[in-house]
Write a protein that holds these residues in place. Structure first.
Motif, PDB file in Angstrom:
ATOM      1  N   LEU A   1       0.832  -1.210   0.000  1.00  0.00           N
ATOM      2  CA  LEU A   1       0.000   0.000   0.000  1.00  0.00           C
ATOM      3  C   LEU A   1       0.863   1.256   0.000  1.00  0.00           C
ATOM      4  CD1 LEU A   1      -2.744  -1.094   2.585  1.00  0.00           C
ATOM      5  CD2 LEU A   1      -2.981  -0.919   0.094  1.00  0.00           C
ATOM      6  N   MET A   2       1.962   1.202   0.748  1.00  0.00           N
ATOM      7  CA  MET A   2       2.847   2.358   0.831  1.00  0.00           C
ATOM      8  C   MET A   2       3.526   2.627  -0.511  1.00  0.00           C
ATOM      9  SD  MET A   2       3.466   4.496   3.189  1.00  0.00           S
ATOM     10  CE  MET A   2       4.078   6.038   2.550  1.00  0.00           C
ATOM     11  N   PHE A   3       3.884   1.562  -1.219  1.00  0.00           N
ATOM     12  CA  PHE A   3       4.534   1.706  -2.528  1.00  0.00           C
ATOM     13  C   PHE A   3       3.657   2.528  -3.470  1.00  0.00           C
ATOM     14  CE2 PHE A   3       5.122   0.361  -6.917  1.00  0.00           C
ATOM     15  CZ  PHE A   3       6.489   0.499  -7.086  1.00  0.00           C
ATOM     16  N   PHE A   4       2.376   2.195  -3.532  1.00  0.00           N
ATOM     17  CA  PHE A   4       1.479   2.905  -4.448  1.00  0.00           C
ATOM     18  C   PHE A   4       1.202   4.333  -3.978  1.00  0.00           C
ATOM     19  CE2 PHE A   4       0.516  -1.532  -5.536  1.00  0.00           C
ATOM     20  CZ  PHE A   4       0.706  -1.475  -6.914  1.00  0.00           C
ATOM     21  N   SER A   5       1.262   4.576  -2.676  1.00  0.00           N
ATOM     22  CA  SER A   5       1.026   5.937  -2.181  1.00  0.00           C
ATOM     23  C   SER A   5       2.157   6.881  -2.572  1.00  0.00           C
ATOM     24  CB  SER A   5       0.860   5.928  -0.661  1.00  0.00           C
ATOM     25  OG  SER A   5       2.100   5.747  -0.001  1.00  0.00           O
ATOM     26  N   LEU A   6       3.348   6.329  -2.841  1.00  0.00           N
ATOM     27  CA  LEU A   6       4.498   7.170  -3.181  1.00  0.00           C
ATOM     28  C   LEU A   6       4.299   7.920  -4.492  1.00  0.00           C
ATOM     29  CD1 LEU A   6       7.499   4.844  -2.189  1.00  0.00           C
ATOM     30  CD2 LEU A   6       6.547   6.767  -0.910  1.00  0.00           C
ATOM     31  N   PHE A   7       3.409   7.425  -5.353  1.00  0.00           N
ATOM     32  CA  PHE A   7       3.166   8.121  -6.616  1.00  0.00           C
ATOM     33  C   PHE A   7       2.551   9.499  -6.389  1.00  0.00           C
ATOM     34  CE2 PHE A   7       3.419   3.717  -8.100  1.00  0.00           C
ATOM     35  CZ  PHE A   7       4.214   3.864  -9.233  1.00  0.00           C
ATOM     36  N   ALA A   8       1.932   9.693  -5.219  1.00  0.00           N
ATOM     37  CA  ALA A   8       1.323  10.992  -4.905  1.00  0.00           C
ATOM     38  C   ALA A   8       2.296  11.937  -4.227  1.00  0.00           C
ATOM     39  CB  ALA A   8       0.101  10.785  -4.006  1.00  0.00           C
ATOM     40  N   LEU A   9       3.531  11.491  -4.005  1.00  0.00           N
ATOM     41  CA  LEU A   9       4.508  12.293  -3.273  1.00  0.00           C
ATOM     42  C   LEU A   9       5.321  13.153  -4.236  1.00  0.00           C
ATOM     43  CD1 LEU A   9       5.382  12.477  -0.251  1.00  0.00           C
ATOM     44  CD2 LEU A   9       7.261  10.949  -0.828  1.00  0.00           C
ATOM     45  N   PRO A  10       5.375  14.462  -4.022  1.00  0.00           N
ATOM     46  CA  PRO A  10       6.164  15.330  -4.911  1.00  0.00           C
ATOM     47  C   PRO A  10       7.653  15.213  -4.628  1.00  0.00           C
ATOM     48  CG  PRO A  10       5.221  16.631  -3.145  1.00  0.00           C
ATOM     49  CD  PRO A  10       4.667  15.239  -2.978  1.00  0.00           C
ATOM     50  N   GLU A  11       8.455  15.522  -5.618  1.00  0.00           N
ATOM     51  CA  GLU A  11       9.903  15.586  -5.436  1.00  0.00           C
ATOM     52  C   GLU A  11      10.247  16.927  -4.789  1.00  0.00           C
ATOM     53  OE1 GLU A  11      13.268  14.963  -4.697  1.00  0.00           O
ATOM     54  OE2 GLU A  11      12.731  13.361  -6.120  1.00  0.00           O
ATOM     55  N   THR A  12      10.988  16.893  -3.678  1.00  0.00           N
ATOM     56  CA  THR A  12      11.302  18.130  -2.954  1.00  0.00           C
ATOM     57  C   THR A  12      12.708  18.655  -3.224  1.00  0.00           C
ATOM     58  OG1 THR A  12      12.048  16.884  -1.001  1.00  0.00           O
ATOM     59  CG2 THR A  12       9.716  17.529  -1.080  1.00  0.00           C
ATOM     60  N   LEU A  13      13.576  17.823  -3.773  1.00  0.00           N
ATOM     61  CA  LEU A  13      14.942  18.275  -4.068  1.00  0.00           C
ATOM     62  C   LEU A  13      15.020  18.675  -5.534  1.00  0.00           C
ATOM     63  CD1 LEU A  13      17.774  18.695  -2.873  1.00  0.00           C
ATOM     64  CD2 LEU A  13      18.353  16.391  -3.688  1.00  0.00           C
ATOM     65  N   LEU A  14      14.991  19.956  -5.778  1.00  0.00           N
ATOM     66  CA  LEU A  14      15.007  20.454  -7.144  1.00  0.00           C
ATOM     67  C   LEU A  14      16.332  20.119  -7.830  1.00  0.00           C
ATOM     68  CD1 LEU A  14      13.419  23.976  -6.514  1.00  0.00           C
ATOM     69  CD2 LEU A  14      12.285  21.867  -7.257  1.00  0.00           C
ATOM     70  N   PRO A  15      16.320  19.925  -9.164  1.00  0.00           N
ATOM     71  CA  PRO A  15      17.547  19.558  -9.889  1.00  0.00           C
ATOM     72  C   PRO A  15      18.709  20.507  -9.623  1.00  0.00           C
ATOM     73  CG  PRO A  15      15.637  19.298 -11.304  1.00  0.00           C
ATOM     74  CD  PRO A  15      15.142  19.938 -10.041  1.00  0.00           C
ATOM     75  N   GLU A  16      18.416  21.808  -9.515  1.00  0.00           N
ATOM     76  CA  GLU A  16      19.509  22.773  -9.305  1.00  0.00           C
ATOM     77  C   GLU A  16      20.136  22.663  -7.917  1.00  0.00           C
ATOM     78  OE1 GLU A  16      15.557  25.093  -8.919  1.00  0.00           O
ATOM     79  OE2 GLU A  16      16.408  23.473 -10.136  1.00  0.00           O
ATOM     80  N   ASN A  17      19.450  21.994  -6.983  1.00  0.00           N
ATOM     81  CA  ASN A  17      19.995  21.834  -5.627  1.00  0.00           C
ATOM     82  C   ASN A  17      20.670  20.487  -5.417  1.00  0.00           C
ATOM     83  OD1 ASN A  17      19.071  24.357  -4.801  1.00  0.00           O
ATOM     84  ND2 ASN A  17      17.074  23.564  -4.178  1.00  0.00           N
ATOM     85  N   ARG A  18      20.710  19.667  -6.447  1.00  0.00           N
ATOM     86  CA  ARG A  18      21.302  18.343  -6.302  1.00  0.00           C
ATOM     87  C   ARG A  18      22.813  18.395  -6.445  1.00  0.00           C
ATOM     88  NH1 ARG A  18      16.798  14.792  -9.774  1.00  0.00           N
ATOM     89  NH2 ARG A  18      15.005  15.650  -8.617  1.00  0.00           N
ATOM     90  N   VAL A  19      23.467  17.450  -5.811  1.00  0.00           N
ATOM     91  CA  VAL A  19      24.926  17.367  -5.873  1.00  0.00           C
ATOM     92  C   VAL A  19      25.330  16.943  -7.269  1.00  0.00           C
ATOM     93  CG1 VAL A  19      26.960  16.211  -4.951  1.00  0.00           C
ATOM     94  CG2 VAL A  19      25.095  16.843  -3.423  1.00  0.00           C
TER      95      VAL A  19
END
Length: 398
Positions: free
Chosen positions: A172-190
């Protein structure tokens, strides 16, 4: 900031992710004495194995999340959690159980580690402390339901069903992850290689302010895990509490955590995090010293143990949120994933010390659990008092 970050669904998913560590262990606590007999071995090693995997895997997932973002590691981790839970359900001896618990932990660790990192990605310092208090309040439902559900499951069927339930929860948790936004923007990634990213740990270990709060939390959790691992034998074996009622005694402590988490949401707006943390750790230390005294002198029986443990455990509602926020605030956003990983690795890896001490020095009484808790709450307050105030607040959102 994405409006999804303010939504109840975002908070609900992060809270569930934060709960994966406690859920994975607390749910089978009432079954530990039965499992020890059936699997013919030290059942504490299943806790130790889980914590080893949980601690080590975070050190890998942290830098990966700083490079690739937060969502992909979460999806991979959830698949590993499901596979590990299936392995636990099918285990027939202690060696198999320990192996699959380690595997399960490699997936489960992505939940709380990346939930903390996503909060750090999204909020300023004071707001982050509020949000972590909220998550702690919501996630506290799992340690309440877990032992209660585990106690009822073993009443009507075998302990294997507990781990099949974890398989369902993981799915159930796996499918709920599709509703989770990405919080680390590409410009802030290492932007450097993963090999170089791992060198960030040496920088974090040399950051005295970061390590001060991280070690304060770590030592507190050594004491907390001493209770969580030792309490089934203290309550069920020593005091004769029925396994199905053990969950209610465990849940009492979680209610204290929930209450203090709610109170802490308001306190962080009025008082410095440093002061709140000092008071909470002091109260926890007094509680464990009192616990050791009543156990050694055999005063008050199980009631005295329950009351002092409640006071100690309730402080987790303040300590976890304030120390984590202070530690993450001491590092730049580009290191938030690695910093969260190191915090989680030490925090949950601290339980290895507790479970090993309990396995080595258990004497059939609550005394071993008590002195372990005293030593490490004293260590927690000692490291906290070694330096001055917290650094200045961050001035803007990430």
């Amino acid at each position: 900031m994405n409006n999804k970050l303010h939504g109840p669904l975002f908070l609900a998913i992060l809270s569930t992710l934060m709960a994966f560590a406690s859920l994975s262990t607390d749910i089978y606590l009432p079954a530990m004495p039965i499992m020890a007999n059936e699997l013919q071995g030290d059942i504490e090693l299943t806790v130790t194995g889980f914590l080893i995997g949980f601690a080590l895997a975070q050190l890998v997932w942290g830098p990966i999340s700083d490079t690739l973002g937060r969502r992909l590691p979460l999806f991979i981790g959830m698949v590993m959690f499901i596979i590990g839970s299936v392995g636990c359900a099918l285990s027939t001896d202690i060696q198999q159980m320990v192996f699959w618990r380690v595997f399960q932990a490699f997936g489960a660790c992505t939940g709380p580690m990346l939930a903390r990192a996503m909060i750090r990605d999204s909020y300023t310092r004071t707001r982050a402390a509020q949000m972590l208090s909220t998550l702690l309040f919501i996630m506290a439902i799992a340690p309440i339901i877990g032992p209660l559900a585990g106690g009822q499951i073993i009443r009507v069927t075998s302990w294997h069903a507990i781990f099949w339930l974890l398989v369902v929860i993981g799915g159930l948790m796996f499918f709920s992850l599709f509703a989770l936004p990405e919080t680390l923007l590409p410009e802030n990634r290492v932007k450097i290689s993963l090999a170089n990213v791992f060198r960030n740990y040496s920088m974090l270990l040399c950051n005295r302010e970061f390590m001060r709060y991280t070690l304060c939390l770590t030592f507190f959790y050594v004491a907390a895990y001493a209770f969580m691992t030792g309490s089934p034998f203290v309550y069920i074996s020593f005091y004769g509490v029925d396994p199905q009622y053990y969950g209610w005694l465990f849940a009492l402590n979680i209610l204290g955590v929930m209450a203090m988490s709610l109170v802490n949401r308001r306190l962080v707006l009025r008082y410095p995090l440093e002061n709140l943390l000092k008071v909470a750790v002091t109260v926890a230390t007094i509680a464990t010293l009192t616990l050791a005294l009543v156990v050694k002198l055999q005063l008050g029986g199980i009631v005295a143990v329950v009351v002092t443990i409640f006071l100690f455990f309730s402080m987790n509602g303040v300590i976890a949120a304030t120390s984590t926020t202070a530690a993450l605030d001491a590092v730049p956003s580009s290191l938030a994933g690695s910093a969260s990983a190191l915090i989680g690795s030490l925090q949950y890896g601290s339980g290895i010390i507790s479970s090993l001490f309990l396995a080595l020095f258990r004497d059939g009484t609550p005394w071993t659990m008590s002195w372990i808790m005293v030593i490490f709450t004293l260590s927690s307050i000692t490291v906290l008092l070694r330096r001055g105030p917290l650094p200045e607040n961050r001035s803007s959102l990430n």
